[in-house]
Design a protein around this motif. Sequence first.
Motif, PDB file in Angstrom:
ATOM      1  N   VAL A 286      -6.985  -1.384   4.461  1.00 46.09           N
ATOM      2  CA  VAL A 286      -5.857  -0.347   4.521  1.00 46.09           C
ATOM      3  C   VAL A 286      -6.013   0.448   5.399  1.00 46.09           C
ATOM      4  O   VAL A 286      -7.018   1.173   5.924  1.00 46.09           O
ATOM      5  CB  VAL A 286      -5.729   0.260   3.096  1.00 46.09           C
ATOM      6  N   VAL A 287      -4.718   0.754   6.225  1.00 45.77           N
ATOM      7  CA  VAL A 287      -4.838   1.839   7.334  1.00 45.77           C
ATOM      8  C   VAL A 287      -3.779   2.729   6.851  1.00 45.77           C
ATOM      9  O   VAL A 287      -2.658   2.737   7.072  1.00 45.77           O
ATOM     10  CB  VAL A 287      -4.320   1.204   8.598  1.00 45.77           C
ATOM     11  N   ARG A 288      -4.469   3.980   6.552  1.00 40.90           N
ATOM     12  CA  ARG A 288      -3.477   5.129   5.859  1.00 40.90           C
ATOM     13  C   ARG A 288      -2.938   5.851   6.861  1.00 40.90           C
ATOM     14  O   ARG A 288      -1.769   6.429   6.970  1.00 40.90           O
ATOM     15  CB  ARG A 288      -4.451   5.797   4.871  1.00 40.90           C
ATOM     16  N   GLY A 289      -3.875   6.020   7.853  1.00 42.33           N
ATOM     17  CA  GLY A 289      -3.562   6.894   8.946  1.00 42.33           C
ATOM     18  C   GLY A 289      -3.676   8.589   8.555  1.00 42.33           C
ATOM     19  O   GLY A 289      -3.892   8.806   7.849  1.00 42.33           O
TER      20      GLY A 289
ATOM     21  N   ALA B  33       0.809  -1.294   0.020  1.00 40.53           N
ATOM     22  CA  ALA B  33      -0.014   0.014   0.013  1.00 40.53           C
ATOM     23  C   ALA B  33       0.703   1.163   0.161  1.00 40.53           C
ATOM     24  O   ALA B  33       1.889   1.325   0.696  1.00 40.53           O
ATOM     25  CB  ALA B  33      -0.836   0.104   1.032  1.00 40.53           C
ATOM     26  N   PHE B  34       0.317   2.336  -0.625  1.00 41.92           N
ATOM     27  CA  PHE B  34       0.980   3.654  -0.841  1.00 41.92           C
ATOM     28  C   PHE B  34       0.074   4.631  -0.362  1.00 41.92           C
ATOM     29  O   PHE B  34      -1.082   4.782  -0.732  1.00 41.92           O
ATOM     30  CB  PHE B  34       1.545   3.706  -2.164  1.00 41.92           C
TER      31      PHE B  34
ATOM     32  N   ARG C 195      -6.945   8.357  -0.382  1.00 47.80           N
ATOM     33  CA  ARG C 195      -5.565   8.939   0.056  1.00 47.80           C
ATOM     34  C   ARG C 195      -4.662   7.632   0.236  1.00 47.80           C
ATOM     35  O   ARG C 195      -3.537   7.848   0.648  1.00 47.80           O
ATOM     36  CB  ARG C 195      -5.549   9.694   1.263  1.00 47.80           C
ATOM     37  N   TRP C 196      -4.950   6.627  -0.562  1.00 53.70           N
ATOM     38  CA  TRP C 196      -4.298   5.488  -0.538  1.00 53.70           C
ATOM     39  C   TRP C 196      -4.278   4.665  -1.866  1.00 53.70           C
ATOM     40  O   TRP C 196      -5.347   4.633  -2.697  1.00 53.70           O
ATOM     41  CB  TRP C 196      -4.279   4.579   0.529  1.00 53.70           C
ATOM     42  N   PHE C 197      -3.304   3.770  -2.268  1.00 55.93           N
ATOM     43  CA  PHE C 197      -3.219   2.814  -3.531  1.00 55.93           C
ATOM     44  C   PHE C 197      -2.810   1.630  -3.164  1.00 55.93           C
ATOM     45  O   PHE C 197      -1.825   1.477  -2.366  1.00 55.93           O
ATOM     46  CB  PHE C 197      -2.582   3.523  -4.651  1.00 55.93           C
TER      47      PHE C 197
ATOM     48  N   ARG D 197       2.851   8.365  -3.011  1.00 48.82           N
ATOM     49  CA  ARG D 197       3.617   7.082  -3.450  1.00 48.82           C
ATOM     50  C   ARG D 197       4.477   6.830  -2.338  1.00 48.82           C
ATOM     51  O   ARG D 197       5.272   5.691  -2.424  1.00 48.82           O
ATOM     52  CB  ARG D 197       4.468   7.523  -4.543  1.00 48.82           C
ATOM     53  N   ASP D 198       4.546   7.292  -1.313  1.00 44.59           N
ATOM     54  CA  ASP D 198       5.380   7.021  -0.107  1.00 44.59           C
ATOM     55  C   ASP D 198       4.769   5.521   0.243  1.00 44.59           C
ATOM     56  O   ASP D 198       3.537   5.647   0.545  1.00 44.59           O
ATOM     57  CB  ASP D 198       5.153   7.619   1.133  1.00 44.59           C
ATOM     58  N   PRO D 199       5.728   4.392   0.673  1.00 47.49           N
ATOM     59  CA  PRO D 199       4.897   3.241   1.048  1.00 47.49           C
ATOM     60  C   PRO D 199       4.214   3.275   2.422  1.00 47.49           C
ATOM     61  O   PRO D 199       4.906   4.097   3.273  1.00 47.49           O
ATOM     62  CB  PRO D 199       5.910   2.057   1.211  1.00 47.49           C
ATOM     63  N   ILE D 200       3.221   2.511   2.519  1.00 46.60           N
ATOM     64  CA  ILE D 200       2.461   2.640   4.052  1.00 46.60           C
ATOM     65  C   ILE D 200       3.288   1.703   4.865  1.00 46.60           C
ATOM     66  O   ILE D 200       3.339   0.249   4.401  1.00 46.60           O
ATOM     67  CB  ILE D 200       1.008   2.306   3.710  1.00 46.60           C
TER      68      ILE D 200
END
Length: 262
Positions: free
Chosen positions: A208-211, A112-113, A178-180, A218-221
Motif C-alpha cells: 500500500v502506498v499511502r503517501g 485501500a483507504f 495510516r491506511w486500511f 476513510r478517503d479512498p487511496i
Amino acid sequence: MFGRRKKSGSAKDADAARGTEQVVDVTDEAEVEAESDAVEESPSGRVNLPPAPRPDGPWDLSEVSKPAEGRVDLGGLFVPGVEGMELRVEVAGDAIVAATVVLRDSAVQLQAFAAPKKEGIWGEVREEIASGITQQGGVIDEVEGPLGWELRAQVPVQLPDGTGGVQLVRFIGVDGPRWFLRGVISGQGAVQPEAAGLLEQIFRDTVVVRGDGPMAPRDPIVLKLPEDAQMVPEGVQQEEQGSRFSGDMGRLARGPEITEVR
C-alpha cells in the motif's frame, strides 16, 4: 488482463466499507482534527484498537525495498502478479479506486483507504458492512480466518433468469500505518474458503502506498493504470477465460478493458 468498469449502485453491499464519505482536499491541520475526532468506540461498544502487527503483510511502502519486483504498479497499490490472472480496475467518477484480481473461478477485489494514525478501523467497518447486508435480508457470520477477523456473507441477488438467490462473499481487512486495506473474495474462494489460499497470499503480498499528503480518514487511496496497459475498446468481446459471477454485486461484469499479457 485489465478490465475497467464504472461503479454501479448494485455494488453498494461491497462498498459499505467506505461509507458515504466524499473525497476532499484537506490541510494538515484539518487532517489532525479529523483524526482526533475519529470514533473511538462504535455504538455497539467495539473499541477501535491500534493496528495489529503485520508480520506476513500486507505491506506499507516503507517496509518493502523493491515494491515493483513481481508486482503490478497501480500507484496507490502494488499488486502481486500471478500466472494466469486477470486484473481489472474499477472507476468512481474520474478516479480509479479498486483493483480486482480474477484467478480461474475466484476473485479478490482490493481497495485501500486512509486511516487515523493511532487507530485501526477494521472492527468498525465490519459492523457497517454487516448492518448493510442484514438490512437487505442477507446473512453474516463473523469468524476468525487465515487473515484475522473476517465476514462471510450470504448476499441476496437476482439471478439472470429473474429468480432470487444468494451470493457468497468474504470481506477481509487489515489495518496498516495510516491506511486500511479491504479485500472482497468472491467465487469459489468464498464458497470454499480453504481453496482461496492463492488469493489470500495476493492480499498479503500487496503493498500500500499511502503517501505523505493529508487525507481525511476513510478517503479512498486513488490508483492509476500501469504505463504499459492497453485499452480494449468498449463492445469488443474476448473469449471468456474464467467464470462469470452473476447477481446484484456485479463485481466481475465485463466492460471496457485494459489488457496486459502475462
